[in-house]
Design an enzyme around this catalytic site. Structure first.
Site, PDB file in Angstrom:
ATOM      1  N   ASP A  12     -29.137   8.723  88.237  1.00 40.20           N
ATOM      2  CA  ASP A  12     -28.239   9.878  88.274  1.00 40.20           C
ATOM      3  C   ASP A  12     -27.169   9.790  87.193  1.00 40.20           C
ATOM      4  O   ASP A  12     -26.876  10.758  86.484  1.00 40.20           O
ATOM      5  CB  ASP A  12     -27.560   9.989  89.649  1.00 40.20           C
ATOM      6  CG  ASP A  12     -28.570  10.062  90.774  1.00 40.20           C
ATOM      7  OD1 ASP A  12     -29.761  10.293  90.491  1.00 40.20           O
ATOM      8  OD2 ASP A  12     -28.164   9.890  91.931  1.00 40.20           O
ATOM      9  N   SER A  21     -21.869  13.359  92.901  1.00 35.43           N
ATOM     10  CA  SER A  21     -21.034  12.164  92.760  1.00 35.43           C
ATOM     11  C   SER A  21     -21.227  11.515  91.394  1.00 35.43           C
ATOM     12  O   SER A  21     -20.255  11.089  90.773  1.00 35.43           O
ATOM     13  CB  SER A  21     -21.282  11.177  93.908  1.00 35.43           C
ATOM     14  OG  SER A  21     -22.614  10.761  93.929  1.00 35.43           O
TER      15      SER A  21
HETATM   16  C1  GLA Z   1     -30.358   8.888  94.573  1.00 32.62           C
HETATM   17  C2  GLA Z   1     -29.888   7.649  93.826  1.00 32.62           C
HETATM   18  C3  GLA Z   1     -30.758   7.396  92.591  1.00 32.62           C
HETATM   19  C4  GLA Z   1     -32.247   7.409  92.935  1.00 32.62           C
HETATM   20  C5  GLA Z   1     -32.582   8.635  93.770  1.00 32.62           C
HETATM   21  C6  GLA Z   1     -34.003   8.616  94.253  1.00 32.62           C
HETATM   22  O1  GLA Z   1     -30.141  10.039  93.816  1.00 32.62           O
HETATM   23  O2  GLA Z   1     -28.550   7.787  93.437  1.00 32.62           O
HETATM   24  O3  GLA Z   1     -30.401   6.171  91.984  1.00 32.62           O
HETATM   25  O4  GLA Z   1     -32.624   6.228  93.576  1.00 32.62           O
HETATM   26  O5  GLA Z   1     -31.735   8.771  94.892  1.00 32.62           O
HETATM   27  O6  GLA Z   1     -34.888   8.703  93.188  1.00 32.62           O
END
Ligand code: GLA
Length: 378
Positions: free
Chosen positions: A169, A124
């Site tokens: 991310d 995403s």
């Molecule tokens: C998901 C969220 C991130 C982070 C990770 C855990 O990927 O989108 O922002 O919090 O989990 O590290």
């Protein structure tokens, strides 16, 4: 993939198009630390979302997803939000760009990708970053800075997709650089590139294929726990907390919240330890920290599942240097740092044992650390 997408675009919309791409990510260490103002250590990977785009001269966005064989169109005002979850990612990016004073006009687009869905590799964020980057290039003369592009993706998750995620991310997807991991301080947003060439080792992901789905998952609950403990401590985020401070409020927070915070405080330090160890070429320490993270995520943070714990156990049995659940959790992959000479045995053993126990093999995903969001030129 570029030619194929452009060809489908031409068939559907009848014009030429420009192609943009953005990447999924791995994270070596630093999980659930981003929304706690801590450190993360991700890198973009050679798995992409690609979109062919052309301005269409209307006030509408017309989108075709090749992978889902699904079509959607929507306007650019708040009340035009589409019902389809997948289209809301793109709608959200348009809206968040507009909210920040950016320009977005109607466009046609066809997109596709090879970031496995629900595997914890941030498909995403790759989708959001691809469109945030594209809208900046097509309509805004690239005047929106890169951190703002990452935040456009993050706000899309918050405001249109129901996930109260941190910045990791989208940061990784926008800032990714070939052969480099990046340490990001999620409080100051300072970041540093670390060349990553683990001589004699391989980085491999094993996808349990347990669907990881953060929307409506306990992910948001984990964040709330951390915020409650921070409020009890009187600090802005758990970045400013220590084990001693936590011990002092032991009887003022629930046992569950206590364990969540204990994990986060430990993980904050582990990221720094791993960065130091990498600079010394000390992969044994890197690996030990990865196992510690797994244990914390499994027992204290409780975002693992039986299948991921099993993959972690198999890694230990096979003498894998480091292994842990990666990403938000609740399914998805383990990330494994394994010596070259143990790789074949590890993969064969993991496939065989996992299959015997769960009736299917884990998917083996080898990754190359690659560039993040970009315009795809020939
Ligand atoms: C998901 C969220 C991130 C982070 C990770 C855990 O990927 O989108 O922002 O919090 O989990 O590290």
């Amino acid at each position: 993939m570029k030619e194929k997408i452009q060809e489908i675009f031409k068939q559907r919309f009848g014009t030429d198009s420009v192609v943009y791409a953005s990447a999924g990510r791995i994270n070596l260490i630093g999980e659930h630390t981003d929304y706690n103002g801590g450190f993360v250590f991700p890198g973009a990977i050679d798995k992409y979302i690609m979109a062919a785009i052309n301005i269409n001269g209307t006030g509408k966005v017309r989108v075709y997803s090749m992978d889902m064989d699904a079509y959607c169109e929507f306007g650019l005002n708040e009340e035009d939000a589409p019902q389809e979850q997948w289209a809301r990612y793109i709608f959200g990016v348009c809206r968040e760009t507009i909210k920040r004073g950016g320009t977005v006009k109607g466009f046609d687009t066809v997109f596709a990708g090879n970031v496995p869905l629900g595997a914890g590799l941030s498909s995403s964020a790759a989708l959001e970053s691809c469109f945030a980057f594209a809208l900046n290039d097509m309509f805004n003369e690239n005047k929106i800075d890169k951190f703002e592009l990452a935040k456009i993706g993050q706000s899309t998750e918050h405001n249109y997709c129901g996930v109260n995620c941190g910045i990791m991310d989208q940061f990784a997807s926008v800032f990714g650089k070939k052969d480099c991991l990046m340490r990001l301080d999620c409080r100051s947003l300072e970041h540093e590139y670390f060349p990553f060439h683990p001589e004699g080792y391989r980085l491999v992901l094993l996808n349990s294929k347990v669907k990881h789905e953060l929307v409506d998952s306990p992910y948001n609950k984990r964040r709330e726990s951390c915020e409650r403990v921070a409020a009890t401590l009187g600090v802005e985020t758990l970045r400013d907390a220590s084990y001693t401070m936590l011990a002092d409020v032991r009887d003022k927070v629930s046992d569950e919240d206590y364990r969540r915070a204990r994990y986060v405080i430990g993980e904050k330090q582990r990221v720094l330890d791993v960065c130091d160890a990498l600079e010394r070429g000390d992969y044994e320490t890197v690996g030990r920290c990865m196992y510690e993270t797994h244990d914390g995520l499994s027992r204290d943070y409780e975002v693992s599942c039986e299948e991921l714990d099993y993959l972690n156990d198999v890694a230990r049995e096979c003498g894998v240097t480091g292994s842990r659940i990666m990403g938000g959790g609740f399914g998805g992959c383990t990330i494994n740092l394994v010596k070259e000479d143990r790789y074949d045995n590890f993969i064969a053993t993991a496939k065989e044992k996992f299959n015997a126990k769960y009736g299917h093999e884990p998917e083996v995903i080898n990754v190359i650390i690659s560039d993040g969001a970009h315009k795809v030129v020939d």
